[in-house]
Scaffold this active site. Structure first.
Site, PDB file in Angstrom:
ATOM      1  N   CYS A 117      -2.074  -0.154   7.333  1.00  0.00           N
ATOM      2  CA  CYS A 117      -1.315   1.091   7.225  1.00  0.00           C
ATOM      3  C   CYS A 117      -1.408   1.904   8.507  1.00  0.00           C
ATOM      4  O   CYS A 117      -0.423   2.510   8.933  1.00  0.00           O
ATOM      5  CB  CYS A 117      -1.813   1.895   6.029  1.00  0.00           C
ATOM      6  SG  CYS A 117      -1.507   1.059   4.455  1.00  0.00           S
ATOM      7  N   GLU A 159       0.977   3.940   1.835  1.00  0.00           N
ATOM      8  CA  GLU A 159       1.476   4.385   3.136  1.00  0.00           C
ATOM      9  C   GLU A 159       2.622   3.491   3.622  1.00  0.00           C
ATOM     10  O   GLU A 159       3.617   4.000   4.165  1.00  0.00           O
ATOM     11  CB  GLU A 159       0.344   4.380   4.181  1.00  0.00           C
ATOM     12  CG  GLU A 159      -0.794   5.324   3.847  1.00  0.00           C
ATOM     13  CD  GLU A 159      -1.914   4.688   3.034  1.00  0.00           C
ATOM     14  OE1 GLU A 159      -3.021   5.233   3.052  1.00  0.00           O
ATOM     15  OE2 GLU A 159      -1.680   3.642   2.378  1.00  0.00           O
ATOM     16  N   CYS A 219      -6.014   2.146   5.800  1.00  0.00           N
ATOM     17  CA  CYS A 219      -6.617   0.895   6.260  1.00  0.00           C
ATOM     18  C   CYS A 219      -5.982   0.473   7.589  1.00  0.00           C
ATOM     19  O   CYS A 219      -5.019   1.105   8.045  1.00  0.00           O
ATOM     20  CB  CYS A 219      -6.392  -0.189   5.209  1.00  0.00           C
ATOM     21  SG  CYS A 219      -4.672  -0.784   5.135  1.00  0.00           S
ATOM     22  N   HIS A 238       0.850  -1.187   0.000  1.00  0.00           N
ATOM     23  CA  HIS A 238       0.000   0.000   0.000  1.00  0.00           C
ATOM     24  C   HIS A 238       0.892   1.245   0.000  1.00  0.00           C
ATOM     25  O   HIS A 238       2.043   1.195   0.441  1.00  0.00           O
ATOM     26  CB  HIS A 238      -0.885   0.022   1.245  1.00  0.00           C
ATOM     27  CG  HIS A 238      -1.923  -1.044   1.259  1.00  0.00           C
ATOM     28  ND1 HIS A 238      -2.999  -0.994   2.103  1.00  0.00           N
ATOM     29  CD2 HIS A 238      -2.053  -2.192   0.550  1.00  0.00           C
ATOM     30  CE1 HIS A 238      -3.760  -2.048   1.918  1.00  0.00           C
ATOM     31  NE2 HIS A 238      -3.203  -2.815   0.981  1.00  0.00           N
TER      32      HIS A 238
END
Length: 153
Positions: free
Chosen positions: A79, A48, A76, A46
């Site tokens: 993260c 992040e 999420c 992801h």
């Protein structure tokens, strides 16, 4: 936030879902990263997570205390955990989790705003949604392409 959205558009151009993040210290962007889950076939890539890894590795940091993380969508749980573990001081997000729910009704994720007790304990400031309409448009454009191609959302 505009730069995080720009990075999100790049992620989409590279065949990934449109999520981007930038790290800021003293008003200056010090790192940028995009989601690479699809292009690298790595579920944990992801934006992040990529950004935090990059900052720790390339800037030689042990903590992101004093840094602000701008992200195109509300982080999420995975993260959010990384954000808490590395002591990011401020998180600013574009599109909220409920917008992701509206795009993909089967999606039942939670976001960083659902983690209020931990955020207060770690003293993480969370702001958002910021530039919400622009962030939602970036996501919607990508989801429309995926639906047209018959991809499962």
């Amino acid at each position: 936030m505009a730069q995080a959205l720009e990075v999100a558009r790049l992620a989409a151009q590279h065949g990934n879902r449109p999520f981007g993040a930038v790290l800021v210290k003293g008003g200056r962007v010090v790192a940028r990263a995009e989601n690479t889950v699809t292009s690298e076939n790595r579920i944990s890539h992801h934006a992040e997570i990529q950004l935090i890894d990059k900052a720790i590795r390339e800037l030689g940091l042990k903590s992101l205390e004093g840094y602000s993380l701008y992200t195109s969508a509300e982080p999420c749980p995975m993260c959010s955990g990384a954000i808490l573990l590395c002591n990011v001081s401020t998180v600013v997000y574009g599109a909220p989790q409920e917008y992701l729910h509206s795009l993909a009704p089967g999606y039942r994720g939670i976001g960083i705003t659902d983690m209020q007790p931990l955020l207060r304990k770690k003293r993480v400031e969370v702001r958002g949604p910021v530039l919400r309409e622009a962030a939602e448009k970036v996501l919607a454009d990508c989801w429309e392409v995926e639906k047209a191609q018959g991809n499962r959302l």
